[in-house]
Design an enzyme around this catalytic site. Sequence first.
Site, PDB file in Angstrom:
ATOM      1  N   CYS A   8       0.877  -1.174   0.000  1.00 54.87           N
ATOM      2  CA  CYS A   8       0.000   0.000   0.000  1.00 54.87           C
ATOM      3  C   CYS A   8       0.914   1.224   0.000  1.00 54.87           C
ATOM      4  O   CYS A   8       2.072   1.119  -0.397  1.00 54.87           O
ATOM      5  CB  CYS A   8      -0.995  -0.020   1.165  1.00 54.87           C
ATOM      6  N   ARG A  14      -3.349  -0.707   5.339  1.00 53.86           N
ATOM      7  CA  ARG A  14      -3.928  -1.768   4.527  1.00 53.86           C
ATOM      8  C   ARG A  14      -3.016  -2.971   4.334  1.00 53.86           C
ATOM      9  O   ARG A  14      -3.428  -4.116   4.561  1.00 53.86           O
ATOM     10  CB  ARG A  14      -4.352  -1.207   3.162  1.00 53.86           C
ATOM     11  N   ASP A 116      -7.832   4.015   0.869  1.00 49.65           N
ATOM     12  CA  ASP A 116      -6.934   4.280   1.991  1.00 49.65           C
ATOM     13  C   ASP A 116      -7.724   4.892   3.149  1.00 49.65           C
ATOM     14  O   ASP A 116      -8.285   5.976   3.006  1.00 49.65           O
ATOM     15  CB  ASP A 116      -5.824   5.234   1.543  1.00 49.65           C
TER      16      ASP A 116
END
Length: 147
Positions: A8, A14, A116
Amino acid sequence: MNNILTICVGNICRSPVAEALLKDRLPGRKVWSAGLHAVVGHGAEATAREIAEQYGLDLSAHRAQQVAGWMCSHADLVLVMETSHQQELQKLYPLARGKIRRLGEFGPQGAFEIADPYRQPRAAFEAAHAAIAQGVDEWVRRINLVS
């Protein structure tokens, strides 16, 4: 597919969750994570860690690291959260192009992005966790078919 890398941006929200889920569901495989613009040395973000704990995942030992070429070379599969991550990695590491895939590539209604949640309300982290789990479930199913 014995070596799986999750990516990520900061490697604190994440990708650590995806890493933990994959490790849990694919025991015996090497799974690790990194960030395109990692917050190097930082632990997993508190909300991501709390939600993961609710699902029996421990992110307490996680420390963010920056993605490097050797990681993409060593990985059999590189799973990213967004199309933009895939494009950036393919530019940085063109030899790894064929193994850089989106975690949400195979959704029930088609491919999906995993937004995100950084600096967002808890609901954004819960949505990201659910999307990551959905992507992991599908990739685990596919990996088990070919392994």
